[in-house]
Design an enzyme around this catalytic site. Sequence first.
Site, PDB file in Angstrom:
ATOM      1  N   THR A 167       0.830  -1.208   0.000  1.00  0.00           N
ATOM      2  CA  THR A 167       0.000   0.000   0.000  1.00  0.00           C
ATOM      3  C   THR A 167       0.861   1.253   0.000  1.00  0.00           C
ATOM      4  O   THR A 167       1.994   1.241   0.475  1.00  0.00           O
ATOM      5  CB  THR A 167      -0.982   0.014   1.198  1.00  0.00           C
ATOM      6  OG1 THR A 167      -1.770   1.195   1.127  1.00  0.00           O
ATOM      7  CG2 THR A 167      -0.263  -0.010   2.538  1.00  0.00           C
ATOM      8  N   ARG A 168       0.279   2.334  -0.560  1.00  0.00           N
ATOM      9  CA  ARG A 168       0.932   3.640  -0.498  1.00  0.00           C
ATOM     10  C   ARG A 168      -0.009   4.661   0.129  1.00  0.00           C
ATOM     11  O   ARG A 168       0.237   5.868   0.098  1.00  0.00           O
ATOM     12  CB  ARG A 168       1.356   4.129  -1.897  1.00  0.00           C
ATOM     13  CG  ARG A 168       0.370   3.922  -3.009  1.00  0.00           C
ATOM     14  CD  ARG A 168       0.751   4.668  -4.267  1.00  0.00           C
ATOM     15  NE  ARG A 168       0.027   5.915  -4.326  1.00  0.00           N
ATOM     16  CZ  ARG A 168      -1.137   6.082  -4.953  1.00  0.00           C
ATOM     17  NH1 ARG A 168      -1.716   5.078  -5.591  1.00  0.00           N
ATOM     18  NH2 ARG A 168      -1.735   7.250  -4.955  1.00  0.00           N
TER      19      ARG A 168
ATOM     20  N   HIS B  52      -7.843   1.877   5.801  1.00  0.00           N
ATOM     21  CA  HIS B  52      -9.110   2.100   6.506  1.00  0.00           C
ATOM     22  C   HIS B  52      -9.808   0.752   6.699  1.00  0.00           C
ATOM     23  O   HIS B  52      -9.223  -0.299   6.468  1.00  0.00           O
ATOM     24  CB  HIS B  52      -9.967   3.097   5.732  1.00  0.00           C
ATOM     25  CG  HIS B  52      -9.235   4.372   5.451  1.00  0.00           C
ATOM     26  ND1 HIS B  52      -8.835   5.222   6.459  1.00  0.00           N
ATOM     27  CD2 HIS B  52      -8.772   4.921   4.294  1.00  0.00           C
ATOM     28  CE1 HIS B  52      -8.177   6.242   5.934  1.00  0.00           C
ATOM     29  NE2 HIS B  52      -8.127   6.088   4.616  1.00  0.00           N
TER      30      HIS B  52
ATOM     31  N   HIS C 254      -9.689  -1.820   3.848  1.00  0.00           N
ATOM     32  CA  HIS C 254      -8.397  -2.500   3.680  1.00  0.00           C
ATOM     33  C   HIS C 254      -8.184  -3.531   4.777  1.00  0.00           C
ATOM     34  O   HIS C 254      -7.650  -4.607   4.540  1.00  0.00           O
ATOM     35  CB  HIS C 254      -7.250  -1.489   3.724  1.00  0.00           C
ATOM     36  CG  HIS C 254      -7.440  -0.340   2.792  1.00  0.00           C
ATOM     37  ND1 HIS C 254      -7.880   0.891   3.206  1.00  0.00           N
ATOM     38  CD2 HIS C 254      -7.296  -0.256   1.447  1.00  0.00           C
ATOM     39  CE1 HIS C 254      -7.964   1.695   2.174  1.00  0.00           C
ATOM     40  NE2 HIS C 254      -7.626   1.027   1.089  1.00  0.00           N
TER      41      HIS C 254
ATOM     42  N   GLY D 264      -5.286  -5.869  -5.657  1.00  0.00           N
ATOM     43  CA  GLY D 264      -6.656  -5.330  -5.697  1.00  0.00           C
ATOM     44  C   GLY D 264      -6.938  -4.611  -6.996  1.00  0.00           C
ATOM     45  O   GLY D 264      -6.337  -4.900  -8.030  1.00  0.00           O
ATOM     46  N   ARG D 265      -7.845  -3.629  -6.927  1.00  0.00           N
ATOM     47  CA  ARG D 265      -8.239  -2.907  -8.141  1.00  0.00           C
ATOM     48  C   ARG D 265      -7.201  -1.842  -8.490  1.00  0.00           C
ATOM     49  O   ARG D 265      -6.681  -1.180  -7.603  1.00  0.00           O
ATOM     50  CB  ARG D 265      -9.600  -2.240  -7.916  1.00  0.00           C
ATOM     51  CG  ARG D 265     -10.207  -1.770  -9.232  1.00  0.00           C
ATOM     52  CD  ARG D 265     -11.588  -1.268  -9.047  1.00  0.00           C
ATOM     53  NE  ARG D 265     -11.578   0.068  -8.471  1.00  0.00           N
ATOM     54  CZ  ARG D 265     -12.594   0.917  -8.562  1.00  0.00           C
ATOM     55  NH1 ARG D 265     -13.697   0.548  -9.162  1.00  0.00           N
ATOM     56  NH2 ARG D 265     -12.533   2.095  -8.010  1.00  0.00           N
ATOM     57  N   ASP D 266      -6.902  -1.691  -9.764  1.00  0.00           N
ATOM     58  CA  ASP D 266      -5.946  -0.702 -10.283  1.00  0.00           C
ATOM     59  C   ASP D 266      -4.648  -0.711  -9.480  1.00  0.00           C
ATOM     60  O   ASP D 266      -4.140   0.339  -9.084  1.00  0.00           O
ATOM     61  CB  ASP D 266      -6.570   0.707 -10.292  1.00  0.00           C
ATOM     62  CG  ASP D 266      -5.748   1.669 -11.168  1.00  0.00           C
ATOM     63  OD1 ASP D 266      -5.134   1.200 -12.144  1.00  0.00           O
ATOM     64  OD2 ASP D 266      -5.721   2.876 -10.876  1.00  0.00           O
TER      65      ASP D 266
ATOM     66  N   ALA E 156      -1.153  -0.387  -8.228  1.00  0.00           N
ATOM     67  CA  ALA E 156      -0.007   0.447  -8.633  1.00  0.00           C
ATOM     68  C   ALA E 156      -0.292   1.296  -9.871  1.00  0.00           C
ATOM     69  O   ALA E 156       0.628   1.703 -10.586  1.00  0.00           O
ATOM     70  CB  ALA E 156       1.249  -0.396  -8.853  1.00  0.00           C
TER      71      ALA E 156
ATOM     72  N   ARG F 157      14.300  43.078   0.186  1.00  0.00           N
ATOM     73  CA  ARG F 157      15.506  43.592  -0.501  1.00  0.00           C
ATOM     74  C   ARG F 157      16.561  44.028   0.515  1.00  0.00           C
ATOM     75  O   ARG F 157      17.755  43.925   0.273  1.00  0.00           O
ATOM     76  CB  ARG F 157      15.123  44.775  -1.392  1.00  0.00           C
ATOM     77  CG  ARG F 157      14.324  44.367  -2.615  1.00  0.00           C
ATOM     78  CD  ARG F 157      15.238  44.239  -3.790  1.00  0.00           C
ATOM     79  NE  ARG F 157      14.583  43.624  -4.937  1.00  0.00           N
ATOM     80  CZ  ARG F 157      15.249  43.208  -5.992  1.00  0.00           C
ATOM     81  NH1 ARG F 157      16.558  43.311  -6.024  1.00  0.00           N
ATOM     82  NH2 ARG F 157      14.627  42.665  -7.004  1.00  0.00           N
TER      83      ARG F 157
ATOM     84  N   ARG G 254      15.778  39.274 -10.230  1.00  0.00           N
ATOM     85  CA  ARG G 254      14.385  39.337  -9.742  1.00  0.00           C
ATOM     86  C   ARG G 254      13.868  37.919  -9.489  1.00  0.00           C
ATOM     87  O   ARG G 254      13.187  37.674  -8.497  1.00  0.00           O
ATOM     88  CB  ARG G 254      13.497  40.052 -10.767  1.00  0.00           C
ATOM     89  CG  ARG G 254      13.707  41.549 -10.862  1.00  0.00           C
ATOM     90  CD  ARG G 254      12.738  42.108 -11.897  1.00  0.00           C
ATOM     91  NE  ARG G 254      13.050  43.446 -12.344  1.00  0.00           N
ATOM     92  CZ  ARG G 254      12.452  44.560 -11.897  1.00  0.00           C
ATOM     93  NH1 ARG G 254      11.548  44.488 -10.961  1.00  0.00           N
ATOM     94  NH2 ARG G 254      12.774  45.738 -12.398  1.00  0.00           N
TER      95      ARG G 254
ATOM     96  N   ILE H 246       7.104  42.973  -6.337  1.00  0.00           N
ATOM     97  CA  ILE H 246       6.529  43.283  -7.657  1.00  0.00           C
ATOM     98  C   ILE H 246       6.283  41.969  -8.401  1.00  0.00           C
ATOM     99  O   ILE H 246       5.245  41.775  -8.999  1.00  0.00           O
ATOM    100  CB  ILE H 246       7.485  44.196  -8.460  1.00  0.00           C
ATOM    101  CG1 ILE H 246       7.658  45.535  -7.724  1.00  0.00           C
ATOM    102  CG2 ILE H 246       6.941  44.429  -9.874  1.00  0.00           C
ATOM    103  CD1 ILE H 246       8.671  46.481  -8.372  1.00  0.00           C
TER     104      ILE H 246
HETATM  105  S1  PPS Z   1      11.013  42.224  -7.782  1.00  0.00           S
HETATM  106  O1  PPS Z   1      10.936  42.452  -9.228  1.00  0.00           O
HETATM  107  O2  PPS Z   1       9.806  41.586  -7.301  1.00  0.00           O
HETATM  108  O3  PPS Z   1      12.226  41.511  -7.392  1.00  0.00           O
HETATM  109  O4  PPS Z   1      11.059  43.669  -7.146  1.00  0.00           O
HETATM  110  P1  PPS Z   1      10.896  44.036  -5.623  1.00  0.00           P
HETATM  111  O5  PPS Z   1      11.896  43.287  -4.840  1.00  0.00           O
HETATM  112  O6  PPS Z   1       9.494  43.879  -5.186  1.00  0.00           O
HETATM  113  O7  PPS Z   1      11.254  45.558  -5.590  1.00  0.00           O
HETATM  114  C1  PPS Z   1      11.261  46.193  -4.346  1.00  0.00           C
HETATM  115  C2  PPS Z   1      11.309  47.691  -4.413  1.00  0.00           C
HETATM  116  O8  PPS Z   1      12.444  48.101  -5.122  1.00  0.00           O
HETATM  117  C3  PPS Z   1      12.252  49.451  -5.553  1.00  0.00           C
HETATM  118  N1  PPS Z   1      12.948  49.525  -6.849  1.00  0.00           N
HETATM  119  C4  PPS Z   1      12.532  49.053  -8.043  1.00  0.00           C
HETATM  120  N2  PPS Z   1      11.372  48.490  -8.441  1.00  0.00           N
HETATM  121  C5  PPS Z   1      11.269  48.131  -9.731  1.00  0.00           C
HETATM  122  N3  PPS Z   1      12.229  48.277 -10.648  1.00  0.00           N
HETATM  123  C6  PPS Z   1      13.421  48.853 -10.308  1.00  0.00           C
HETATM  124  N4  PPS Z   1      14.393  49.000 -11.206  1.00  0.00           N
HETATM  125  C7  PPS Z   1      13.582  49.253  -8.948  1.00  0.00           C
HETATM  126  N5  PPS Z   1      14.619  49.831  -8.268  1.00  0.00           N
HETATM  127  C8  PPS Z   1      14.201  49.975  -6.989  1.00  0.00           C
HETATM  128  C9  PPS Z   1      10.761  49.687  -5.538  1.00  0.00           C
HETATM  129  O9  PPS Z   1      10.534  50.681  -4.556  1.00  0.00           O
HETATM  130  C10 PPS Z   1      10.156  48.345  -5.106  1.00  0.00           C
HETATM  131  O10 PPS Z   1       9.172  48.502  -4.086  1.00  0.00           O
HETATM  132  P2  PPS Z   1       7.624  48.795  -4.316  1.00  0.00           P
HETATM  133  O11 PPS Z   1       7.032  48.531  -2.968  1.00  0.00           O
HETATM  134  O12 PPS Z   1       7.140  47.856  -5.368  1.00  0.00           O
HETATM  135  O13 PPS Z   1       7.534  50.228  -4.704  1.00  0.00           O
END
Ligand code: PPS
Length: 621
Positions: free
Chosen positions: A246-247, A251, A254, A339-341, A343, A485, A499, A525
């Site tokens: 069994t995997r 119950h 079984h 049993g049925r099916d 593996a 960041r 990113r 983002i």
């Molecule tokens: S990502 O693409 O998801 O890795 O970006 P993220 O880490 O969310 O970015 C964090 C904030 O970095 C500032 N920031 C920039 N954003 C976009 N493009 C560029 N080149 C850039 N340089 C700096 C920006 O304030 C992002 O924060 P938010 O809260 O989005 O304004």
Amino acid sequence: MDGSRWKAGLPPRAGAAAPARPPAVRLTFQAPRRSVAASNLLHANPSRPCLDMIDPHGGTLRNLIVSSGRAAELREESRHWPSWDLTERQLCDLELLLNGGFSPLAGFLNRRDYESVCSGMRLADGTLWPIPVVLDLPEPVAQKLGPGASLALRDPEGVMLAALRVEDVWQPDRALEAQQVYGSANREHPGVAHLLDRTHPWYAGGTLEGIQLPAHYDFRELRLGPAELRAEFARLGWRRVVAFQTRNPMHRAHQELTLRAAKEVEANLLIHPVVGMTKPGDVDHYTRVRCYHALLPYYPAHTAKLSLLPLAMRMGGPREGVWHAIIRKNHGCTHFIVGRDHAGPGKASDGKWFYGPYAAQELLEQHEAELGVQMVPFKMMVYLSDRDAYVPEDQVPAGIQPLSISGTELRDRLAHGRDIPTWFTFPEVVRELRRTHPPRHRQGFTVFFTGLSGSGKSTIANVLLVKFLEMGGRPVTLLDGDLVRKHLSSELGFSKEHRDINIRRIGYVASEITKNGGIAICAPIAPYDSVRREVRRMIEPLGGFVLVHMATPLEVCESRDRKGLYAKARAGLIKEFTGISDPYEAPENAEVTIDTTELTPEEAAQEIILHLERGGYVGAD
Ligand code: PPS
């Protein structure tokens, strides 16, 4: 408690209170002696000769572990050899090769054996062997090898487990292998997907000298290899043993099925669950083993045993059924329940089953005599409420509607904290399942925002944070873009590569939080679709995942320009700025879409909370 049922060797009636400790009643089907030919003699443990145990497949039970002196020599020699860190699948295969579970194999298949197994289910010498057990390698490692070369096989930490004496190295036709072994090229079949997408393009075959078995620290007392199980059966005087593969958690159906099977063939029962690799999405083996433990007292005393099998399943249906029987034969079992099916991977998305419901029974039947393992075929067991009994599905009287609960239905009941009836399973099993599968409102989840800078991610994420803290009950972590960041990704820039690394890091942290029952709110983002999908795949199996698309238009974000970044980007002072000089891929799979031009932060947060409530992730205890 219904003592008369126990005396008759039956479990308590469904719905009856579970016995605190079932009375010690022996079943009356103690195995009769069988006469066994002298050629069948096997001394699994020299100190305890076992006179009538089933022969291993091919006649010899392999033990590929070498003496400590030879192991030291191999370690010494291997300094000049190429090395390979085994994958999870290969580690499982290696363990069963070294301990004899895959007898008569003495290593990974060479090319002749491989081709013969794929095309005709037999090794080149004619021995029945349905599944290729091969060592797949990437090109750079394969290039260092040739006939006569040696390869050190290591675990993921680099500990040397075995030496492979290479016989040949070749590039297999994996599409052909998929067709021959699985009868399919459809990637919805997990065995096919593994073969086509996660198997390296070169195979190396040859014999093995084992230095040590892969290390396990969980349930060690339950991990008996073939020689150990044979010795245990000899010690217990078990001459006829029926194995149950069994995997899944077991119950009442079984338990009923295994008990009937054992009685039918007058054998003792080995519950032999797979704890290596099973179908993705299965209940983890830690939970399952606790469930099996909880079930053992429901068998008459001294009739059933639990042991764990470190097999990597392929979900290969009929061929895998034959393989399972061979492996159980090597572990000293004389009978095997199918049993049925068996593996099988179930249905493809077009609704068609990959294999016929009883295809494994049919194939094994053809090879039963040759193997010497007797199959105990079983139809699916269903519950008849008026009789308070389980019966095979083909014995349901006309006009009676049997009851059953599918795996999906069970998961749904667990997720929503709904009742799981006692006719379906045992209270102890439900308790174990509920511990690791709490209702959704006690599971972890991730709310993952994506959207342009200034779209309102951080504001709404902060509102959500305090709402969740107000609700209480689960720890909450906010992984805001700017903060990540600063603390987690301070060395990264804003190229696509960086990113993606940033989002993977956030996804990993969120997955850990989710797995451990917390709430992760992520607000980067995250402009690229593919890495967002990657994060979803990482988190969804562990708890909830809600993608929130902040769809506030660029003009609105730019007009807000709270941080003055858009002005700088327009002036060319910030490069690769999302929406201005860098792409943003709007998601097509967001659970919630919010445009903060029209909604207040409070209203936007409510949208998300309502979505979570609908999915059961927030709500009353
Ligand atoms: S990502 O693409 O998801 O890795 O970006 P993220 O880490 O969310 O970015 C964090 C904030 O970095 C500032 N920031 C920039 N954003 C976009 N493009 C560029 N080149 C850039 N340089 C700096 C920006 O304030 C992002 O924060 P938010 O809260 O989005 O304004």
